[in-house]
Design an enzyme around this catalytic site. Structure first.
Site, PDB file in Angstrom:
ATOM      1  N   ASN A  10     -46.743 -30.529 -20.099  1.00 54.87           N
ATOM      2  CA  ASN A  10     -48.017 -30.981 -20.671  1.00 54.87           C
ATOM      3  C   ASN A  10     -48.179 -32.492 -20.692  1.00 54.87           C
ATOM      4  O   ASN A  10     -49.157 -33.012 -21.207  1.00 54.87           O
ATOM      5  CB  ASN A  10     -48.223 -30.392 -22.077  1.00 54.87           C
ATOM      6  CG  ASN A  10     -47.119 -30.785 -23.039  1.00 54.87           C
ATOM      7  OD1 ASN A  10     -46.133 -31.392 -22.643  1.00 54.87           O
ATOM      8  ND2 ASN A  10     -47.276 -30.430 -24.298  1.00 54.87           N
ATOM      9  N   CYS A  11     -47.240 -33.219 -20.100  1.00 55.67           N
ATOM     10  CA  CYS A  11     -47.304 -34.685 -20.010  1.00 55.67           C
ATOM     11  C   CYS A  11     -48.335 -35.096 -18.956  1.00 55.67           C
ATOM     12  O   CYS A  11     -48.328 -34.581 -17.834  1.00 55.67           O
ATOM     13  CB  CYS A  11     -45.920 -35.212 -19.630  1.00 55.67           C
ATOM     14  SG  CYS A  11     -45.882 -36.927 -19.124  1.00 55.67           S
ATOM     15  N   ASP A  12     -49.234 -36.015 -19.310  1.00 58.48           N
ATOM     16  CA  ASP A  12     -50.277 -36.465 -18.379  1.00 58.48           C
ATOM     17  C   ASP A  12     -49.698 -37.088 -17.108  1.00 58.48           C
ATOM     18  O   ASP A  12     -50.214 -36.872 -16.013  1.00 58.48           O
ATOM     19  CB  ASP A  12     -51.210 -37.476 -19.051  1.00 58.48           C
ATOM     20  CG  ASP A  12     -52.108 -36.816 -20.088  1.00 58.48           C
ATOM     21  OD1 ASP A  12     -52.293 -35.578 -20.023  1.00 58.48           O
ATOM     22  OD2 ASP A  12     -52.619 -37.532 -20.964  1.00 58.48           O
ATOM     23  N   LYS A  15     -48.514 -34.404 -14.834  1.00 57.89           N
ATOM     24  CA  LYS A  15     -49.656 -33.747 -14.184  1.00 57.89           C
ATOM     25  C   LYS A  15     -50.144 -34.569 -12.994  1.00 57.89           C
ATOM     26  O   LYS A  15     -50.433 -34.027 -11.922  1.00 57.89           O
ATOM     27  CB  LYS A  15     -50.792 -33.524 -15.188  1.00 57.89           C
ATOM     28  CG  LYS A  15     -50.476 -32.458 -16.226  1.00 57.89           C
ATOM     29  CD  LYS A  15     -51.582 -32.366 -17.265  1.00 57.89           C
ATOM     30  CE  LYS A  15     -51.197 -31.401 -18.377  1.00 57.89           C
ATOM     31  NZ  LYS A  15     -52.141 -31.449 -19.501  1.00 57.89           N
TER      32      LYS A  15
END
Length: 115
Positions: A10-12, A15
């Site tokens: 879920n880390c930007d 991604k």
């Protein structure tokens, strides 16, 4: 070429890095610290290759929640212990390409790595 990306899904930044690799049709494995874990051996490998000060993410909430005493007393040995106990403090992503480690993500950086 074997590519493994280490991080938290879920880390930007993760991604963005995944999107870049997929856009460039690069096959990679994703190692999720939360599901697959992280151990002293892996963190030590990261720190030996990249430097523990670089591997330690000082911008995240986990680091900011450390006591001032913990921050002031940081050295490689206790940083490795903290990183194993708190995988969210490992700067992301760590990219392993055939055993060569790279830290973080910027499109220009990945373009240089893969070209």
């Amino acid at each position: 070429m074997t590519i493994t990306m280490y991080g938290i899904p879920n880390c930007d930044t993760i991604k963005k890095a995944k999107k870049w690799l997929e856009a460039e049709s690069k096959q990679y494995d994703f190692h999720d610290y939360r599901k697959q874990g992280i151990d002293t051996e892996l963190v030590t490998k990261f720190c030996n290759a990249l430097g523990w000060e670089n591997v330690l993410n000082k911008r995240g909430t986990t680091y900011r929640q450390l006591t001032q005493e913990q921050k002031d007393g940081l050295n490689e040995a206790n940083a490795i212990e903290l990183l194993v106990a708190n995988p969210a403090m490992v700067k992301r992503p760590v990219l392993d390409i055939d055993g060569e480690l790279h830290l973080g993500f910027k499109a220009e950086q990945y373009s240089k790595i893969f070209n």
